[in-house]
Enzyme design. Structure first.
Site, PDB file in Angstrom:
ATOM      1  N   TYR A 161       0.798  -1.208   0.000  1.00  0.00           N
ATOM      2  CA  TYR A 161       0.000   0.000   0.000  1.00  0.00           C
ATOM      3  C   TYR A 161       0.840   1.272   0.000  1.00  0.00           C
ATOM      4  O   TYR A 161       0.349   2.356   0.280  1.00  0.00           O
ATOM      5  CB  TYR A 161      -0.938   0.017   1.220  1.00  0.00           C
ATOM      6  CG  TYR A 161      -1.907  -1.147   1.270  1.00  0.00           C
ATOM      7  CD1 TYR A 161      -2.271  -1.827   0.105  1.00  0.00           C
ATOM      8  CD2 TYR A 161      -2.450  -1.576   2.477  1.00  0.00           C
ATOM      9  CE1 TYR A 161      -3.156  -2.884   0.151  1.00  0.00           C
ATOM     10  CE2 TYR A 161      -3.347  -2.640   2.524  1.00  0.00           C
ATOM     11  CZ  TYR A 161      -3.691  -3.291   1.356  1.00  0.00           C
ATOM     12  OH  TYR A 161      -4.571  -4.342   1.410  1.00  0.00           O
ATOM     13  N   TRP A 178      -9.704 -14.656  -8.737  1.00  0.00           N
ATOM     14  CA  TRP A 178     -11.036 -15.251  -8.628  1.00  0.00           C
ATOM     15  C   TRP A 178     -11.413 -16.028  -9.893  1.00  0.00           C
ATOM     16  O   TRP A 178     -12.359 -16.817  -9.884  1.00  0.00           O
ATOM     17  CB  TRP A 178     -12.088 -14.183  -8.335  1.00  0.00           C
ATOM     18  CG  TRP A 178     -12.236 -13.941  -6.862  1.00  0.00           C
ATOM     19  CD1 TRP A 178     -11.820 -12.866  -6.145  1.00  0.00           C
ATOM     20  CD2 TRP A 178     -12.838 -14.830  -5.910  1.00  0.00           C
ATOM     21  NE1 TRP A 178     -12.120 -13.026  -4.817  1.00  0.00           N
ATOM     22  CE2 TRP A 178     -12.747 -14.220  -4.643  1.00  0.00           C
ATOM     23  CE3 TRP A 178     -13.441 -16.090  -6.003  1.00  0.00           C
ATOM     24  CZ2 TRP A 178     -13.234 -14.823  -3.481  1.00  0.00           C
ATOM     25  CZ3 TRP A 178     -13.931 -16.688  -4.848  1.00  0.00           C
ATOM     26  CH2 TRP A 178     -13.824 -16.057  -3.613  1.00  0.00           C
ATOM     27  N   ASP A 225     -13.648  -1.359   3.459  1.00  0.00           N
ATOM     28  CA  ASP A 225     -12.204  -1.526   3.333  1.00  0.00           C
ATOM     29  C   ASP A 225     -11.515  -0.224   3.732  1.00  0.00           C
ATOM     30  O   ASP A 225     -12.176   0.776   4.039  1.00  0.00           O
ATOM     31  CB  ASP A 225     -11.816  -1.939   1.909  1.00  0.00           C
ATOM     32  CG  ASP A 225     -10.627  -2.917   1.892  1.00  0.00           C
ATOM     33  OD1 ASP A 225      -9.651  -2.667   2.635  1.00  0.00           O
ATOM     34  OD2 ASP A 225     -10.672  -3.916   1.148  1.00  0.00           O
ATOM     35  N   GLY A 250     -12.844   2.222   6.441  1.00  0.00           N
ATOM     36  CA  GLY A 250     -12.418   1.970   7.809  1.00  0.00           C
ATOM     37  C   GLY A 250     -11.425   0.827   7.898  1.00  0.00           C
ATOM     38  O   GLY A 250     -11.186   0.100   6.925  1.00  0.00           O
ATOM     39  N   PHE A 252     -10.965  -2.570   9.849  1.00  0.00           N
ATOM     40  CA  PHE A 252     -11.852  -3.440  10.632  1.00  0.00           C
ATOM     41  C   PHE A 252     -11.261  -3.859  11.978  1.00  0.00           C
ATOM     42  O   PHE A 252     -11.969  -4.378  12.834  1.00  0.00           O
ATOM     43  CB  PHE A 252     -12.330  -4.666   9.842  1.00  0.00           C
ATOM     44  CG  PHE A 252     -11.285  -5.457   9.112  1.00  0.00           C
ATOM     45  CD1 PHE A 252     -10.197  -5.995   9.753  1.00  0.00           C
ATOM     46  CD2 PHE A 252     -11.421  -5.690   7.745  1.00  0.00           C
ATOM     47  CE1 PHE A 252      -9.255  -6.751   9.082  1.00  0.00           C
ATOM     48  CE2 PHE A 252     -10.490  -6.439   7.047  1.00  0.00           C
ATOM     49  CZ  PHE A 252      -9.390  -6.979   7.721  1.00  0.00           C
ATOM     50  N   HIS A 270      -6.652 -15.953   6.691  1.00  0.00           N
ATOM     51  CA  HIS A 270      -5.380 -16.651   6.437  1.00  0.00           C
ATOM     52  C   HIS A 270      -4.188 -15.696   6.427  1.00  0.00           C
ATOM     53  O   HIS A 270      -3.046 -16.136   6.383  1.00  0.00           O
ATOM     54  CB  HIS A 270      -5.452 -17.482   5.152  1.00  0.00           C
ATOM     55  CG  HIS A 270      -5.344 -16.698   3.880  1.00  0.00           C
ATOM     56  ND1 HIS A 270      -5.062 -17.300   2.670  1.00  0.00           N
ATOM     57  CD2 HIS A 270      -5.481 -15.372   3.601  1.00  0.00           C
ATOM     58  CE1 HIS A 270      -5.023 -16.384   1.716  1.00  0.00           C
ATOM     59  NE2 HIS A 270      -5.272 -15.212   2.250  1.00  0.00           N
ATOM     60  N   ASP A 271      -4.449 -14.386   6.496  1.00  0.00           N
ATOM     61  CA  ASP A 271      -3.370 -13.399   6.541  1.00  0.00           C
ATOM     62  C   ASP A 271      -2.851 -13.147   7.956  1.00  0.00           C
ATOM     63  O   ASP A 271      -1.843 -12.458   8.124  1.00  0.00           O
ATOM     64  CB  ASP A 271      -3.857 -12.049   5.993  1.00  0.00           C
ATOM     65  CG  ASP A 271      -4.122 -12.085   4.496  1.00  0.00           C
ATOM     66  OD1 ASP A 271      -3.466 -12.875   3.792  1.00  0.00           O
ATOM     67  OD2 ASP A 271      -4.999 -11.341   4.027  1.00  0.00           O
TER      68      ASP A 271
END
Length: 360
Positions: A161, A178, A225, A250, A252, A270-271
């Site tokens: 990021y 996906w 997100d 936001g 989470f 899983h992160d």
């Protein structure tokens, strides 16, 4: 008697030799697997498949080399490797070899294909492949590469990021991945029509939010997100036809969660390590009313740890790039029950991505 024993001994030796040969072949496959990955990465980075797709006829080596701006020697070796991997077809006509894409490459490796995995490959090459060189160090220390290199940043996504360009590249990778999973089948594992407000936490490009919006028209869908992710998603991944999806910015872990009947966590847990997962699940539980729920979408390891291989390898990836890992169904049940959730069900999906629904 002696002759029979000799025959028996010969058979044993032959079976042993055959077994050794198969084992050697398998190990050779494993040892050279990283070369296969790099061949695919390099061919995509050089736009091999797009160049060939742009021609109405198969092309000779010299023409491809000129279009790519690459050496004759290097191009020939790379193209032949792609032929061996069934990504290209080679046709010898009058002593000249002509190359063209196979259906596999045409469908998945061209930039402009509707099923393109190009974005995932371009992200993996510099951002993941190089980090795997430090797998041994990650195993020894139990932390991802970014924490070794950047002084323990706040989280494992620090590098991703840092700029809008890197963020878009990562989101494109997540979006294209996906294509490997049947998102409609994933979201059909349970009938979610009773949940009138569905919130996709860490929903990224809105892939699942769009599916929910289409499948459950009487439900409202929220994509939640980070502010920078929401901005990029609205600018690059959301079309005018997605106007029923609402957005909330936001973190989470730190900020209030939206009012919702169902919270989706797709490839989020899983992160993170168990303590962090539990912190998030408890927060979701507190935000839920009785009957509300959480939908977890993740790969699942077999309880006996025998597979599936894709989940085991993804867990290796998580070790190198995040604080997380892939888990078994029982591990998820333990986390969910500890957070307070009941009525934990595994959806009848049977795909790579499994679906778990738990209610308050």
């Amino acid at each position: 008697m002696s002759s029979s024993s000799d025959c028996s001994g010969t058979n044993v030796l032959q079976e042993s030799s055959s077994s050794d040969s198969k084992n050697a072949d398998l190990l050779q496959e494993y040892i050279h697997a990283f070369i296969i990955s790099k061949v695919v990465f390099s061919a995509c980075e050089l736009n091999v498949f797009d160049v060939l797709a742009g021609s109405e006829v198969p092309l000779p080596l010299t023409a491809i080399s000129e279009l790519l701006g690459t050496s004759i020697r290097g191009t020939e070796i790379l193209l032949d490797a792609c032929v061996g991997l069934k990504l290209l077809k080679a046709d010898n006509q009058n002593g000249e070899v002509l190359y063209k894409n196979t259906e596999l490459a045409h469908r998945y490796l061209r930039k402009t294909s509707s099923k393109s995995l190009f974005s995932s490959i371009i992200h993996y090459s510099p951002n993941v492949f190089r980090k795997m060189d430090l797998l041994t160090d990650s195993v020894k220390q139990g932390i991802p590469v970014c924490k070794m290199q950047h002084g323990n940043p706040e989280d494992a996504f620090f590098n991703l990021y840092r700029s809008e360009e890197q963020m878009i590249e990562f989101l494109q990778c997540m979006e294209s991945s996906w294509l490997l999973f049947d998102k409609e089948a994933v979201m059909s594992a349970f009938d979610l029509s009773s949940f009138k407000i569905i919130c996709d936490l860490g929903g990224g490009t809105g892939t699942l939010a769009k599916v929910c919006d289409a499948m459950y028209p009487t439900s409202s869908v929220i994509l939640y997100d980070l502010p920078e992710i929401i901005q990029v998603t609205q600018e690059h991944f959301i079309s005018k036809g997605d106007n029923r999806i609402s957005f909330q910015k936001g973190n989470f872990f730190k900020d209030p969660l939206p009012d919702a009947d169902l919270f989706i966590l797709s490839r989020i847990l899983h992160d993170w390590d168990d303590d962090t997962c539990l912190k998030l699940l408890k927060k979701i539980y507190m935000a839920c009313k009785p009957g509300d729920g959480v939908l977890i979408i993740e790969m699942l390891l077999n309880e006996d740890r025998t597979g599936p291989l894709i989940a085991q390898l993804t867990s290796i990836l998580m070790l190198v790039v995040t604080d997380g890992k892939e888990r078994t169904l029982s591990a998820f049940k333990t986390l969910l029950e500890t957070a307070g959730f009941k009525d934990i069900q595994l959806g009848a999906n049977g795909k790579i991505m499994e679906v778990i629904l738990a209610r308050k």
